[in-house]
Scaffold this motif. Structure first.
Motif, PDB file in Angstrom:
ATOM      1  N   SER B 256       1.870  -2.206   2.824  1.00  0.00           N
ATOM      2  CA  SER B 256       2.622  -1.417   3.190  1.00  0.00           C
ATOM      3  C   SER B 256       3.938  -0.025   2.811  1.00  0.00           C
ATOM      4  N   ILE B 257       3.867   0.275   3.136  1.00  0.00           N
ATOM      5  CA  ILE B 257       4.954   1.776   1.975  1.00  0.00           C
ATOM      6  C   ILE B 257       6.155   0.755   2.383  1.00  0.00           C
ATOM      7  N   HIS B 258       6.399   0.076   3.220  1.00  0.00           N
ATOM      8  CA  HIS B 258       8.031  -0.577   3.454  1.00  0.00           C
ATOM      9  C   HIS B 258       7.730  -1.873   1.871  1.00  0.00           C
ATOM     10  N   HIS B 259       6.907  -2.712   1.388  1.00  0.00           N
ATOM     11  CA  HIS B 259       6.362  -3.339   0.773  1.00  0.00           C
ATOM     12  C   HIS B 259       6.953  -3.118  -0.966  1.00  0.00           C
ATOM     13  N   LEU B 260       6.508  -1.255  -0.554  1.00  0.00           N
ATOM     14  CA  LEU B 260       6.423  -0.412  -2.387  1.00  0.00           C
ATOM     15  C   LEU B 260       8.130   0.269  -1.850  1.00  0.00           C
ATOM     16  N   THR B 261       8.243  -0.057  -0.952  1.00  0.00           N
ATOM     17  CA  THR B 261      10.204   0.839  -1.502  1.00  0.00           C
ATOM     18  C   THR B 261      11.245   0.425  -1.274  1.00  0.00           C
ATOM     19  N   LEU B 327       4.861   5.861  10.944  1.00  0.00           N
ATOM     20  CA  LEU B 327       3.519   7.091  10.406  1.00  0.00           C
ATOM     21  C   LEU B 327       4.344   8.090  10.323  1.00  0.00           C
ATOM     22  N   GLU B 328       6.260   8.556  10.724  1.00  0.00           N
ATOM     23  CA  GLU B 328       6.336   9.684  10.275  1.00  0.00           C
ATOM     24  C   GLU B 328       7.386   9.554   8.747  1.00  0.00           C
ATOM     25  N   THR B 329       7.511   8.492   8.290  1.00  0.00           N
ATOM     26  CA  THR B 329       8.152   7.626   7.343  1.00  0.00           C
ATOM     27  C   THR B 329       7.153   8.002   5.942  1.00  0.00           C
ATOM     28  N   LEU B 330       5.759   8.032   6.579  1.00  0.00           N
ATOM     29  CA  LEU B 330       5.236   7.092   5.506  1.00  0.00           C
ATOM     30  C   LEU B 330       4.702   7.686   3.700  1.00  0.00           C
ATOM     31  N   LEU B 331       5.106   8.965   4.156  1.00  0.00           N
ATOM     32  CA  LEU B 331       4.667  10.152   3.249  1.00  0.00           C
ATOM     33  C   LEU B 331       6.312  10.136   2.588  1.00  0.00           C
ATOM     34  N   PRO B 332       6.963  10.843   2.564  1.00  0.00           N
ATOM     35  CA  PRO B 332       8.364  10.887   2.512  1.00  0.00           C
ATOM     36  C   PRO B 332       8.792   9.541   1.634  1.00  0.00           C
ATOM     37  N   ALA B 333       8.191   8.492   2.615  1.00  0.00           N
ATOM     38  CA  ALA B 333       8.982   6.940   1.320  1.00  0.00           C
ATOM     39  C   ALA B 333       7.700   6.931   0.588  1.00  0.00           C
ATOM     40  N   ALA B 334       6.693   7.563   0.071  1.00  0.00           N
ATOM     41  CA  ALA B 334       5.516   7.837  -0.588  1.00  0.00           C
ATOM     42  C   ALA B 334       6.263   8.557  -1.788  1.00  0.00           C
ATOM     43  N   MET B 335       6.901   9.836  -1.450  1.00  0.00           N
ATOM     44  CA  MET B 335       7.499  10.863  -2.215  1.00  0.00           C
ATOM     45  C   MET B 335       8.204   9.678  -3.612  1.00  0.00           C
ATOM     46  N   HIS B 339       8.629  10.350  -7.614  1.00  0.00           N
ATOM     47  CA  HIS B 339       9.710  11.063  -7.901  1.00  0.00           C
ATOM     48  C   HIS B 339      10.150   9.951  -9.174  1.00  0.00           C
ATOM     49  N   ALA B 340       9.913   8.656  -8.637  1.00  0.00           N
ATOM     50  CA  ALA B 340      10.397   7.367  -9.691  1.00  0.00           C
ATOM     51  C   ALA B 340       9.511   7.037 -11.018  1.00  0.00           C
ATOM     52  N   GLY B 341       7.717   8.059 -11.163  1.00  0.00           N
ATOM     53  CA  GLY B 341       7.641   8.508 -12.138  1.00  0.00           C
ATOM     54  C   GLY B 341       6.760   7.084 -11.871  1.00  0.00           C
ATOM     55  N   GLN B 342       6.096   6.099 -10.640  1.00  0.00           N
ATOM     56  CA  GLN B 342       5.340   4.815 -11.122  1.00  0.00           C
ATOM     57  C   GLN B 342       3.139   5.553 -10.548  1.00  0.00           C
ATOM     58  N   LEU B 343       3.850   6.329  -9.644  1.00  0.00           N
ATOM     59  CA  LEU B 343       3.072   6.723  -8.924  1.00  0.00           C
ATOM     60  C   LEU B 343       2.275   8.203  -9.418  1.00  0.00           C
ATOM     61  N   ASP B 401      16.640   4.833   8.275  1.00  0.00           N
ATOM     62  CA  ASP B 401      17.325   5.936   8.791  1.00  0.00           C
ATOM     63  C   ASP B 401      18.942   5.681   8.255  1.00  0.00           C
ATOM     64  N   THR B 402      18.947   6.979   8.227  1.00  0.00           N
ATOM     65  CA  THR B 402      20.399   8.082   7.384  1.00  0.00           C
ATOM     66  C   THR B 402      19.678   7.702   5.528  1.00  0.00           C
ATOM     67  N   ALA B 403      18.645   7.333   5.906  1.00  0.00           N
ATOM     68  CA  ALA B 403      18.668   7.208   3.831  1.00  0.00           C
ATOM     69  C   ALA B 403      18.074   8.982   3.736  1.00  0.00           C
ATOM     70  N   ARG B 404      18.418   9.453   2.223  1.00  0.00           N
ATOM     71  CA  ARG B 404      18.210  10.562   1.599  1.00  0.00           C
ATOM     72  C   ARG B 404      16.981  10.679   1.220  1.00  0.00           C
ATOM     73  N   MET B 405      15.888  10.994   1.427  1.00  0.00           N
ATOM     74  CA  MET B 405      14.592  10.998   1.244  1.00  0.00           C
ATOM     75  C   MET B 405      14.296  12.851   0.661  1.00  0.00           C
ATOM     76  N   GLU B 406      13.169  12.911  -0.001  1.00  0.00           N
ATOM     77  CA  GLU B 406      12.418  14.294  -0.802  1.00  0.00           C
ATOM     78  C   GLU B 406      10.632  14.105   0.159  1.00  0.00           C
ATOM     79  N   GLY B 407      10.422  15.350   0.374  1.00  0.00           N
ATOM     80  CA  GLY B 407       9.245  15.219   1.113  1.00  0.00           C
ATOM     81  C   GLY B 407       9.053  15.616   2.678  1.00  0.00           C
TER      82      GLY B 407
END
Lengths: 321, 424
Positions: B256-261, B327-335, B339-343, B401-407
């Motif tokens: 899951s994206i949560h375990h990756l971020t 569902l709505e945060t998968l893409l910005p979290a993946a970003m 941005h960290a240059g990991q993928l 919630d309240t996290a700064r995200m990009e994407g």
């Protein structure tokens, strides 16, 4: 006075200075409690509610006595028989009580973190009287006071904590407090009763009691709960007593003047030999109970002062810093 | 109608490339890709140099139908998906009433039919997800089950699992397992270690994941099953997974994206929105698993979308519900990983779009002529602060919630139809 916390949720949030402040004031209350007339008005007009979601006799009695001696109106709520049974959530219970305008809430709960959660929802001072396997801060403070009065200091001592560390909130709070005050802490338990990752807390971990007790200044025994005795965590009560019960032979490995502590209630013949518990030269178990009332008075007095100050500021239109 | 998307950065997860170009969409399919000009009478959309990728195929979304529609309906989930660039939802059967018989599956299929994104359904592997008797795998496949899983409920009886695996294998069905030793993980809510001990919370050793995986892989070797491990979140499980793949077993794995971020420390002061199954792991594990996604040892990234209402989260940590919406945060979290240059972006869309589609035998997930025009147009750099009450999901239990995200998703297309447009 430097003590600024709003609540006492755990030792984790206290500074060494906070701890010294509590112990200094508690020392005064020890003398006070030995008088015939032991009543002050430090909490006069204030309401203290004791909410015990888990059974407790001694801790609840200690808090009740502390509150009464400070002049508070004390109410005990036996939560096991109340609205919780009717399905009310912890937060709703908290909001209900909050509407009655208590000033001090003393809470014991079976789930780790439950007291933190409750503290977020009320406007009074909250004291953690034990939450799950997390913390029991007043127990650690009363243990520290006992040690300081016996040993003359609460730093640079070797303290061995023995028994069911994994399930013990007393062990966690003591570990944190003794670490903050720069003591050498040893944990002694069979591996099944040792929490994982404890070595990273900066303590020494032993499964051999004799090695662990070597040259200890203080021996803290923990209660082994009945439900852990049969097969699951240890093979049997008698094997546990043989390997981890404190008797004269094992105690001989500690320093000659080492003191023996136990948070109670004791299982004689399981974690501690009766003759050791009763040895007035070694055991400070009765002193711990006495210090308990004094420490709880000190904590409630300090929190009440902060509460008054915060409310005064709010009335004066200042924002709480 | 013909649609012409011009001036886009095209992410091709098959070729692992990024190029600038245009796309012609006709009849719901990608008709052409390149630097051609717009066909006559095509509707032209200028992408302004932003990124266009195959829409996300989210493998393992929980929706509250049947039984818990107040937490998430097909409609609310589909709106959230469209806003998050997810064009295909693969719905989980671990609903209040398990989707374990053909009648229930037909019911949810009808309920989901008019959603703006594609919704496909999985069915339970055992009745009631109880791990005792296998479901009607054949009938369920006939009415459209794309895979079989008991969710996070791990079957304790290996014999039952062996029979279900061999029966499913004979039908060519895909089974999704939750690799976890049921005994070790029972009653635990976090990963064991210093943090768990400090908080006084019951923890599970990360070893339990490897143990669960090794058992499942042994059964796969016995039965020849097509198997997907839903969550591989620890470093120690990776060698077993890589060995199984090298040995030619039909095995894939997701995370899951949560375990990756996020990691175990994010739980902080008992924050229940960070309570997940499996629990969040240590930072070393998180980094190892990101590496495994890059290497292709882990195939799929999903949202592990698990709605929970406020009441079930406003409880002491041990008692609170597990899971987070995603569902709505998968893409910005993946970003964050980009941005960290990991993928890279193509690596991310290989794991979010191409691989899950391929695993389920779907034609989606590709940026190629003839592929379905399921696309997401997004700006990987657009910053925002997440406000959970603005999520389209009925449940707001996000750890961001309240996290700064990009994407940000700018537009989402399903079969060539624009189903989402950013308000800005």
């Amino acid at each position: 006075m430097a003590f600024r916390p709003r609540h006492l949720l755990g030792i984790e949030h206290l500074s060494p200075e906070d701890i010294r402040t509590v112990l200094d004031l508690a020392d005064q209350y020890v003398d006070f409690n030995r008088r015939t007339v032991k009543k002050t008005d430090a909490l006069a007009g204030m309401t203290q509610i004791n909410m015990f979601f888990e059974n407790s006799t001694r801790t609840q009695a200690s808090f009740e006595l502390a509150g009464k001696r400070l002049g508070a109106d004390v109410m005990n709520m036996a939560m096991q028989t109340s609205s919780v049974k009717k399905g009310e959530t912890l937060i709703d219970t908290a909001l209900t009580l909050n509407a009655m305008h208590p000033d001090l809430l003393v809470v014991r709960h079976g789930s780790s973190g439950a007291v933190d959660l409750l503290a977020q929802k009320v406007e009074c001072a909250v004291i953690n009287a034990g939450d799950g396997k997390h913390e029991h801060p007043t127990q650690a403070l009363l243990d520290a006071l006992t040690i300081r009065r016996e040993k003359g200091r609460i730093h640079r001592l070797t303290v061995a904590i023995c028994g069911d560390v994994a399930h013990s909130r007393v062990a966690r709070s003591n570990l944190l407090l003794l670490g903050k005050m720069e003591n050498r802490v040893r944990l002694i338990a069979p591996p099944t009763l040792m929490p994982s990752g404890v070595a990273e807390f900066g303590c020494e971990v032993y499964d051999d009691m004799r090695e662990g007790l070597k040259d200890a200044d203080v021996v803290m025994m923990l209660r082994l709960q009945k439900e852990r005795m049969d097969g699951g965590f240890i093979p049997s009560e008698r094997e546990y007593f043989h390997r981890y019960g404190l008797d004269a032979e094992k105690l001989a490995y500690a320093k000659e003047d080492a003191i023996v502590m136990h948070p109670g209630p004791m299982n004689r013949g399981v974690e501690i030999d009766g003759t050791i518990a009763d040895d007035i030269h070694r055991s400070v178990i009765q002193e711990q109970v006495e210090m308990g009332v004094a420490v709880r008075m000190a904590v409630m007095d300090l929190l009440a002062r902060n509460l008054r100050e915060d409310r005064g500021r709010a009335l004066a239109g200042e924002t709480y810093v | 109608m013909t649609l012409f998307l011009q001036n886009a950065r095209l992410i091709d997860p098959e070729a692992l490339s990024e190029t600038t170009g245009n796309i012609v969409i006709d009849n719901g399919k990608i008709a052409a890709i390149g630097d051609m000009s717009a066909p006559p009478d095509a509707q032209v959309i200028d992408c302004g140099g932003k990124y266009l990728a195959p829409g996300i195929v989210d493998l393992g979304v929980k929706i509250g139908e049947p039984g818990e529609r107040h937490m998430e309906s097909f409609r609310s989930a589909a709106m959230a998906a469209a806003a998050g660039g997810v064009t295909t939802i693969i719905a989980r059967p671990d609903t209040a009433q398990a989707i374990d018989n053909p009648e229930t599956l037909e019911f949810v299929t009808r309920r989901a039919a008019d959603a703006p994104v594609r919704i496909l359904h999985m069915a339970a592997l055992t009745k009631g997800r109880e791990g005792r008797e296998m479901t009607e795998i054949g009938f369920l496949r006939d009415v459209g089950a794309v895979a079989f899983t008991d969710g996070t409920h791990v079957c304790e009886q290996t014999k039952v699992l062996q029979r279900a695996f061999s029966y499913a294998a004979s039908l060519g069905a895909l089974v999704i397992g939750h690799p976890q030793d049921p005994g070790l993980s029972k009653g635990t809510v976090v990963t064991s270690g210093k943090f768990a001990s400090l908080r006084g919370l019951p923890g599970v050793s990360p070893m339990a994941e490897q143990m669960g995986l090794e058992r499942d892989l042994a059964l796969v070797e016995m039965t020849g099953l097509a198997y997907h491990a839903d969550q591989i979140t620890t470093a120690r499980a990776l060698p077993a997974l890589a060995r199984a793949k090298a040995a030619g077993l039909d095995v894939t794995a997701g995370v899951s994206i949560h375990h990756l971020t996020l990691n175990a420390l994010d739980v902080g002061e008992y924050r229940t929105f960070f309570k997940l199954t499996p629990p969040l792991r240590d930072e070393d594990d998180r980094l190892a698993v990101i590496g495994a996604v890059g290497d292709g040892v882990i195939d799929v990234i999903c949202s592990l979308h698990t709605p929970a209402d406020e009441e079930s989260k406003r409880l002491p940590f041990e008692e609170a519900a597990s899971g987070a919406v995603g569902l709505e945060t998968l893409l910005p979290a993946a970003m964050r990983l980009y941005h960290a240059g990991q993928l890279t972006l193509p690596q991310l869309f290989r794991a979010m779009s191409l691989n899950p589609a391929r695993r389920l035998g779907l034609p989606q997930g590709r940026l190629a002529e003839g592929a379905p025009a399921d696309l997401v147009l997004f700006d990987p750099d657009a910053p925002f602060v997440l406000d959970r009450f603005k999520l389209r999901s009925k449940s707001k239990n996000t750890p961001f919630d309240t996290a700064r995200m990009e994407g940000k998703t700018l537009a989402t297309f399903v079969a060539g139809v624009q189903v989402y447009t950013s308000e800005e």
